[in-house]
Design a protein around this motif. Structure first.
Motif, PDB file in Angstrom:
ATOM      1  N   GLN A  41       0.835  -1.214   0.000  1.00  0.00           N
ATOM      2  CA  GLN A  41       0.000   0.000   0.000  1.00  0.00           C
ATOM      3  C   GLN A  41       0.865   1.258   0.000  1.00  0.00           C
ATOM      4  OE1 GLN A  41      -2.620   0.305   3.367  1.00  0.00           O
ATOM      5  NE2 GLN A  41      -4.031   1.710   2.300  1.00  0.00           N
ATOM      6  N   VAL A  48       1.674   6.916  -6.779  1.00  0.00           N
ATOM      7  CA  VAL A  48       0.662   7.919  -7.135  1.00  0.00           C
ATOM      8  C   VAL A  48       1.244   9.325  -6.997  1.00  0.00           C
ATOM      9  CG1 VAL A  48      -1.509   8.966  -6.369  1.00  0.00           C
ATOM     10  CG2 VAL A  48      -1.358   6.508  -6.667  1.00  0.00           C
ATOM     11  N   GLU A  52       1.578  12.051 -10.035  1.00  0.00           N
ATOM     12  CA  GLU A  52       0.924  13.359  -9.911  1.00  0.00           C
ATOM     13  C   GLU A  52       1.948  14.485 -10.070  1.00  0.00           C
ATOM     14  OE1 GLU A  52      -2.187  15.660  -6.928  1.00  0.00           O
ATOM     15  OE2 GLU A  52      -1.482  13.627  -6.466  1.00  0.00           O
ATOM     16  N   SER A  79      -2.476   4.041 -14.442  1.00  0.00           N
ATOM     17  CA  SER A  79      -3.541   4.466 -15.375  1.00  0.00           C
ATOM     18  C   SER A  79      -3.776   5.968 -15.208  1.00  0.00           C
ATOM     19  CB  SER A  79      -4.839   3.689 -15.089  1.00  0.00           C
ATOM     20  OG  SER A  79      -4.644   2.300 -15.276  1.00  0.00           O
ATOM     21  N   GLN A  85      -1.974   3.087 -20.741  1.00  0.00           N
ATOM     22  CA  GLN A  85      -1.682   2.408 -19.448  1.00  0.00           C
ATOM     23  C   GLN A  85      -0.220   1.974 -19.406  1.00  0.00           C
ATOM     24  OE1 GLN A  85      -3.498  -1.483 -18.418  1.00  0.00           O
ATOM     25  NE2 GLN A  85      -4.664  -0.262 -16.906  1.00  0.00           N
ATOM     26  N   THR A 100      -4.520  -0.647  -4.528  1.00  0.00           N
ATOM     27  CA  THR A 100      -4.787   0.370  -5.569  1.00  0.00           C
ATOM     28  C   THR A 100      -5.039   1.713  -4.909  1.00  0.00           C
ATOM     29  OG1 THR A 100      -5.762  -1.302  -7.024  1.00  0.00           O
ATOM     30  CG2 THR A 100      -6.267   1.020  -7.505  1.00  0.00           C
ATOM     31  N   GLU A 101      -4.332   2.765  -5.383  1.00  0.00           N
ATOM     32  CA  GLU A 101      -4.479   4.111  -4.860  1.00  0.00           C
ATOM     33  C   GLU A 101      -4.820   5.086  -6.015  1.00  0.00           C
ATOM     34  OE1 GLU A 101      -4.438   5.031  -1.742  1.00  0.00           O
ATOM     35  OE2 GLU A 101      -3.972   3.000  -0.989  1.00  0.00           O
ATOM     36  N   HIS A 102      -5.620   6.120  -5.717  1.00  0.00           N
ATOM     37  CA  HIS A 102      -6.068   7.089  -6.723  1.00  0.00           C
ATOM     38  C   HIS A 102      -5.542   8.480  -6.376  1.00  0.00           C
ATOM     39  CE1 HIS A 102      -8.887   4.182  -8.534  1.00  0.00           C
ATOM     40  NE2 HIS A 102      -9.115   3.797  -7.278  1.00  0.00           N
ATOM     41  N   GLU A 107      -5.751   9.886 -11.847  1.00  0.00           N
ATOM     42  CA  GLU A 107      -4.791   8.796 -12.061  1.00  0.00           C
ATOM     43  C   GLU A 107      -4.946   7.739 -10.958  1.00  0.00           C
ATOM     44  OE1 GLU A 107      -2.676  11.809  -9.458  1.00  0.00           O
ATOM     45  OE2 GLU A 107      -4.086  11.809 -11.141  1.00  0.00           O
ATOM     46  N   SER A 108      -4.563   6.491 -11.284  1.00  0.00           N
ATOM     47  CA  SER A 108      -4.607   5.379 -10.311  1.00  0.00           C
ATOM     48  C   SER A 108      -3.370   4.487 -10.498  1.00  0.00           C
ATOM     49  CB  SER A 108      -5.884   4.553 -10.487  1.00  0.00           C
ATOM     50  OG  SER A 108      -5.902   3.910 -11.753  1.00  0.00           O
ATOM     51  N   THR A 110      -1.909   0.621  -9.284  1.00  0.00           N
ATOM     52  CA  THR A 110      -2.138  -0.689  -8.651  1.00  0.00           C
ATOM     53  C   THR A 110      -0.791  -1.393  -8.506  1.00  0.00           C
ATOM     54  OG1 THR A 110      -4.351  -0.877  -9.582  1.00  0.00           O
ATOM     55  CG2 THR A 110      -3.295  -2.915  -8.795  1.00  0.00           C
TER      56      THR A 110
END
Length: 422
Positions: A41, A48, A52, A79, A85, A100-102, A107-108, A110
């Protein structure tokens, strides 16, 4: 005892290891799984953030820029809306740990990690726990063996002390072992040994005093009987009875002398090779008239010409006790039968009387035990006299009674004597 101590200690240790070891394995497995999920995690959150930052800086988001940001054993899928991708690393096969984090711009990321990695970590932890458990078992066994020796050796020593005490050696050993309970037993054994030693000394002193006091009247009686034999030339019956009485006095003197010798040194033996037939014949001649007075006969049978090893006076005393018991308590013909068994000569004494009561049995040789209102000492003393020279006196049959006196036929080898030169 040693085996029980080791087994019980090992059982306790194994139970403790089983209870706490299994619990520890479960806790560690859950901790490793939770740590692996948190790590995956955290990896996803970090990726992420990187994506970003690139988007805010107007940089492209592709595998060339991100492949160094992912751990070697993990797989990530990035993504971004409006962008192709991006896949990083080698996709794992089988079960995986995934997170999986957004981001704020849609954007995401995994991130996946093979569950086999976690299983390997759990296996390594299990091996460490097993190694520690094995060391604990070995330490417990070593401690149990040491403790068993510390407890078993004093108990063996105390058993030897008790056996020595029972065999007639009343010397205290004054050994202590550092265990209060065992030291208490040693104190009791030493105190008992001292008491038994004092009792044996008193008994030997009494036997010596009694024997010494009896020798003088027996000597005077013997001299008087010798005078009667010498002066009764015209009275053959008197001369014969006096000779018989003289023989009895001589045997009694021999028994008294034996008691005196044993009281001075119980290890001193006086066994000799003698003619067993002659001793039996003397006893028959002495007791025949008494049996004839009761209307009973005396018969001799068996092997003739036997020789035995022992003290003739003591053997005569044993036979006299058996014959007297038959005269007082028996009935019918008194039978003396001689035979040989192995390297022993056997004299069996029996009659047609009621024999030994069933409730007595082998106890008939115990002191004060009697079924006919007598003292109960005769057979006990007779057995002691028989055993003093290596023989034995046994009750072969209760009804009709058959007593057997077993005597060795060969002299035992004598231990070498120590000579003191000075």
């Amino acid at each position: 005892m040693r085996r029980r101590l080791i087994t019980s200690t090992l059982a306790v240790v194994l139970v403790v290891i089983a209870v706490f070891g299994i619990s520890l394995v479960i806790v560690e497995a859950r901790t490793i799984q939770s740590s692996a999920h948190d790590s995956v995690q955290s990896e996803a959150v970090r990726m992420v953030g990187l994506v970003e930052n690139r988007l805010l800086a107007g940089e492209s988001v592709d595998a060339k820029g991100l492949d160094r940001q992912i751990s070697a054993d993990r797989y990530a899928v990035v993504s971004v809306p409006g962008h192709p991708q991006v896949r990083l690393g080698e996709r794992p096969s089988g079960a995986v740990i995934s997170s999986t984090e957004h981001g704020d711009h849609g954007e995401s990321v995994t991130v996946q990690e093979p569950r086999s990695t976690v299983s390997q970590e759990i296996g390594r932890t299990l091996l460490v726990i097993l190694a520690v458990a094995l060391l604990a078992v070995l330490a417990a066994v070593a401690l149990a063996v040491r403790q068993a020796r510390r407890l078993a050796s004093p108990l063996t020593d105390l058993a030897e002390t008790a056996e020595r005490l029972g065999s007639g050696d009343p010397r205290p050993r004054h050994r202590r072992y550092g265990v209060p309970e065992l030291d208490r037993i040693a104190d009791v054994l030493d105190a008992s040994a001292e008491r038994i030693g004092r009792m044996l000394t008193a008994e030997r002193r009494l036997a010596a005093d009694a024997s010494h006091q009896l020798r003088t009247p027996l000597t005077a009686l013997s001299m008087r009987l010798e005078e009667i034999v010498a002066t009764a030339d015209d009275h053959e019956a008197v001369k014969e009875e006096a000779a018989i009485a003289l023989g009895q006095v001589e045997r009694l003197t021999d028994v008294v002398q034996r008691l005196l010798t044993n009281s001075r040194d119980p290890r001193t033996g006086s066994a000799v090779d003698f003619d067993l037939d002659e001793v039996i014949r003397q006893q028959v001649e002495e007791w025949r008239q008494a049996f004839q007075g009761e209307g009973r006969a005396v018969e001799l049978s068996g092997t003739r010409g036997l020789r035995a090893v022992g003290t003739p006076g003591a053997v005569a005393q044993v036979l006299a006790t058996l014959i007297e018991n038959s005269l007082m308590h028996g009935a019918g013909t008194l039978a003396l039968h001689t035979r040989v068994t192995g390297n022993q000569a056997v004299v069996e004494v029996s009659d047609g009387g009621p024999g030994v009561p069933p409730d007595l049995g082998a106890r008939v040789f115990e002191r004060t035990v009697s079924g006919r209102n007598s003292t109960g000492l005769g057979l006990a003393v007779a057995r002691d006299l028989a055993e003093a020279d290596g023989g034995r006196l046994e009750l072969l049959q209760q009804r009709p009674p058959v007593f057997a006196l077993f005597l060795a036929q060969e002299m035992p080898p004598q231990p070498p004597r120590e000579e003191v030169i000075g």
